[in-house]
Structure formats: structure tokens, C-alpha cells
Design a protein around this motif. Structure first.
Motif, PDB file in Angstrom:
ATOM      1  N   VAL A  36       0.831  -1.205   0.000  1.00  0.00           N
ATOM      2  CA  VAL A  36       0.000   0.000   0.000  1.00  0.00           C
ATOM      3  C   VAL A  36       0.873   1.266   0.000  1.00  0.00           C
ATOM      4  CG1 VAL A  36      -0.231   0.162   2.524  1.00  0.00           C
ATOM      5  CG2 VAL A  36      -2.037   1.046   1.045  1.00  0.00           C
ATOM      6  N   LYS A  37       0.368   2.287  -0.641  1.00  0.00           N
ATOM      7  CA  LYS A  37       1.055   3.584  -0.685  1.00  0.00           C
ATOM      8  C   LYS A  37       0.153   4.613   0.003  1.00  0.00           C
ATOM      9  CE  LYS A  37       3.666   2.795  -4.941  1.00  0.00           C
ATOM     10  NZ  LYS A  37       4.479   1.826  -4.363  1.00  0.00           N
ATOM     11  N   PRO A  38       0.746   5.595   0.654  1.00  0.00           N
ATOM     12  CA  PRO A  38      -0.075   6.607   1.309  1.00  0.00           C
ATOM     13  C   PRO A  38      -0.868   7.416   0.282  1.00  0.00           C
ATOM     14  CG  PRO A  38       2.256   7.189   1.444  1.00  0.00           C
ATOM     15  CD  PRO A  38       2.177   5.830   0.809  1.00  0.00           C
ATOM     16  N   PRO A  39      -2.084   7.829   0.650  1.00  0.00           N
ATOM     17  CA  PRO A  39      -2.900   8.585  -0.293  1.00  0.00           C
ATOM     18  C   PRO A  39      -2.388  10.009  -0.509  1.00  0.00           C
ATOM     19  CG  PRO A  39      -4.020   8.405   1.812  1.00  0.00           C
ATOM     20  CD  PRO A  39      -2.791   7.560   1.894  1.00  0.00           C
ATOM     21  N   GLY A  40      -1.607  10.496   0.423  1.00  0.00           N
ATOM     22  CA  GLY A  40      -1.090  11.855   0.280  1.00  0.00           C
ATOM     23  C   GLY A  40       0.333  11.943   0.775  1.00  0.00           C
ATOM     24  N   GLN A  41       0.893  13.108   0.631  1.00  0.00           N
ATOM     25  CA  GLN A  41       2.292  13.321   1.030  1.00  0.00           C
ATOM     26  C   GLN A  41       2.421  13.896   2.438  1.00  0.00           C
ATOM     27  OE1 GLN A  41       4.937  12.326  -0.635  1.00  0.00           O
ATOM     28  NE2 GLN A  41       3.711  11.514  -2.315  1.00  0.00           N
ATOM     29  N   ASN A  93       2.653  -7.090   5.379  1.00  0.00           N
ATOM     30  CA  ASN A  93       3.784  -7.993   5.146  1.00  0.00           C
ATOM     31  C   ASN A  93       3.644  -9.276   5.967  1.00  0.00           C
ATOM     32  OD1 ASN A  93       5.227  -6.551   3.203  1.00  0.00           O
ATOM     33  ND2 ASN A  93       6.180  -5.259   4.759  1.00  0.00           N
ATOM     34  N   THR A  94       3.138  -9.154   7.188  1.00  0.00           N
ATOM     35  CA  THR A  94       2.899 -10.346   8.023  1.00  0.00           C
ATOM     36  C   THR A  94       1.828 -11.228   7.388  1.00  0.00           C
ATOM     37  OG1 THR A  94       3.527  -9.130  10.009  1.00  0.00           O
ATOM     38  CG2 THR A  94       2.232 -11.148  10.320  1.00  0.00           C
ATOM     39  N   PHE A 145       2.243  13.792   6.745  1.00  0.00           N
ATOM     40  CA  PHE A 145       2.800  12.909   7.764  1.00  0.00           C
ATOM     41  C   PHE A 145       1.828  11.807   8.177  1.00  0.00           C
ATOM     42  CE2 PHE A 145       3.003  11.848  12.290  1.00  0.00           C
ATOM     43  CZ  PHE A 145       4.221  11.202  12.320  1.00  0.00           C
ATOM     44  N   ALA A 146       0.575  12.133   8.418  1.00  0.00           N
ATOM     45  CA  ALA A 146      -0.384  11.161   8.949  1.00  0.00           C
ATOM     46  C   ALA A 146      -0.536   9.962   8.020  1.00  0.00           C
ATOM     47  CB  ALA A 146      -1.737  11.828   9.196  1.00  0.00           C
ATOM     48  N   SER A 147      -0.685  10.222   6.736  1.00  0.00           N
ATOM     49  CA  SER A 147      -0.835   9.111   5.784  1.00  0.00           C
ATOM     50  C   SER A 147       0.430   8.276   5.716  1.00  0.00           C
ATOM     51  CB  SER A 147      -1.164   9.640   4.392  1.00  0.00           C
ATOM     52  OG  SER A 147      -2.423  10.252   4.381  1.00  0.00           O
ATOM     53  N   GLY A 148       1.562   8.931   5.594  1.00  0.00           N
ATOM     54  CA  GLY A 148       2.831   8.216   5.498  1.00  0.00           C
ATOM     55  C   GLY A 148       3.137   7.417   6.741  1.00  0.00           C
ATOM     56  N   ASP A 149       2.859   8.002   7.911  1.00  0.00           N
ATOM     57  CA  ASP A 149       3.124   7.318   9.171  1.00  0.00           C
ATOM     58  C   ASP A 149       2.235   6.077   9.312  1.00  0.00           C
ATOM     59  OD1 ASP A 149       4.506   7.198  11.725  1.00  0.00           O
ATOM     60  OD2 ASP A 149       2.528   7.634  12.601  1.00  0.00           O
ATOM     61  N   PHE A 150       0.964   6.217   8.986  1.00  0.00           N
ATOM     62  CA  PHE A 150       0.051   5.073   9.071  1.00  0.00           C
ATOM     63  C   PHE A 150       0.500   3.939   8.160  1.00  0.00           C
ATOM     64  CE2 PHE A 150      -3.498   2.748   7.138  1.00  0.00           C
ATOM     65  CZ  PHE A 150      -3.939   2.060   8.250  1.00  0.00           C
ATOM     66  N   VAL A 151       0.843   4.272   6.930  1.00  0.00           N
ATOM     67  CA  VAL A 151       1.252   3.251   5.963  1.00  0.00           C
ATOM     68  C   VAL A 151       2.555   2.597   6.385  1.00  0.00           C
ATOM     69  CG1 VAL A 151       2.084   2.909   3.606  1.00  0.00           C
ATOM     70  CG2 VAL A 151      -0.030   4.161   4.009  1.00  0.00           C
ATOM     71  N   ASN A 152       3.536   3.402   6.763  1.00  0.00           N
ATOM     72  CA  ASN A 152       4.870   2.860   7.041  1.00  0.00           C
ATOM     73  C   ASN A 152       4.981   2.153   8.386  1.00  0.00           C
ATOM     74  OD1 ASN A 152       5.961   3.681   4.574  1.00  0.00           O
ATOM     75  ND2 ASN A 152       6.284   5.743   5.349  1.00  0.00           N
ATOM     76  N   THR A 153       4.164   2.525   9.357  1.00  0.00           N
ATOM     77  CA  THR A 153       4.293   1.881  10.670  1.00  0.00           C
ATOM     78  C   THR A 153       3.208   0.846  10.937  1.00  0.00           C
ATOM     79  OG1 THR A 153       3.017   3.620  11.761  1.00  0.00           O
ATOM     80  CG2 THR A 153       5.422   3.882  11.702  1.00  0.00           C
ATOM     81  N   GLY A 154       2.091   0.931  10.278  1.00  0.00           N
ATOM     82  CA  GLY A 154       1.001   0.011  10.578  1.00  0.00           C
ATOM     83  C   GLY A 154       0.606  -0.870   9.423  1.00  0.00           C
ATOM     84  N   ALA A 155       0.151  -0.268   8.366  1.00  0.00           N
ATOM     85  CA  ALA A 155      -0.425  -1.034   7.258  1.00  0.00           C
ATOM     86  C   ALA A 155       0.594  -1.957   6.596  1.00  0.00           C
ATOM     87  CB  ALA A 155      -1.035  -0.092   6.234  1.00  0.00           C
TER      88      ALA A 155
END
Length: 122
Positions: free
Chosen positions: A55-60, A77-78, A62-72
Motif C-alpha cells: 500500500v502507498k499513502p494517499p497523500g504526502q 507484510n505479516t 505525515f499522517a498518511s505516510g506514518d500510518f502506511v509505514n508503521t502500521g499497514a
């Protein structure tokens, strides 16, 4: 990815390895087909898990990027890894079933050939 355990011993008729699952020669083809159906379903599950893992963040922001990179992505991957392990286990199990079944089929063919050759040359 950690190793996938081997399937339990499989015996088809008198062929294969005793001590695990035992199938009659007439039923093993249906069992193999069920496992192949499961494998097809897992292929679709893997594709869906890839969509989550990649998944890629919907926007550039912080909130979108942080959610994608730390959670989703972590969860995705698991999920993807688990589906890949299950697919590998199913592949190994199908191969073991076919191997045990093949031994029976080869033995039946040898017996058939031996019966056919009886009486020839008399």
C-alpha cells in the motif's frame, strides 16, 4: 521467512509412509483435488495480501505516510508472509499426496503387467 514444516507422513493403501494420514487408493485423487482447490484460493489470497503489503499513502502528509509505514505495511507484510507459508505447505502436501499415490499406481501397473504376462509362451 521461517521454514515451513513438512507434511505429516502419508500412506495410500500400502504405499507411502505410515504414521500420519492414511487414504484408500480410490479416495486419494479427490483429496488431491481438494488441496489443489485450496491452493487456487491461496493464490487469490496472496494477491490480496500483496495489495495490503504494498500500500502507498494517499497523500504526502505525515499522517498518511506514518500510518502506511508503521502500521499497514507491517501488518500487510505479516499477512503476505503467512499466506506464502501456507501456500508452500499446501504445495508440499500436494506433492506428498501425489508421491504416495504414484507409488500405488506404479505398483498396481506392475501387478497388472505381471498378470498379463502370465501364461504367455506356454
Amino acid at each position: 521467512m521461517s521454514e515451513v514444516p513438512p507434511p505429516a507422513p502419508i500412506q495410500v493403501g500400502s504405499g507411502g509412509t505410515p504414521g500420519g494420514y492414511r487414504f484408500e487408493p480410490g479416495q486419494v485423487d479427490a483429496v488431491i483435488n481438494q488441496w489443489k482447490d485450496l491452493r487456487r484460493e491461496l493464490t487469490n489470497d496472496i494477491k490480496n495480501a500483496q495489495a495490503i503489503a504494498w500500500v502507498k499513502p494517499p497523500g504526502q502528509e505525515f499522517a498518511s505516510g506514518d500510518f502506511v509505514n508503521t502500521g499497514a505495511k507491517l501488518s500487510g507484510n505479516t499477512l503476505l508472509e503467512q499466506h506464502q507459508k501456507m501456500a508452500q505447505y499446501v504445495d508440499n502436501y500436494i506433492r506428498a499426496l501425489e508421491e504416495a499415490s504414484g507409488k500405488i499406481k506404479a505398483g498396481e501397473q506392475q501387478a497388472t503387467d505381471a498378470v498379463k504376462s502370465q501364461g504367455k509362451g506356454f
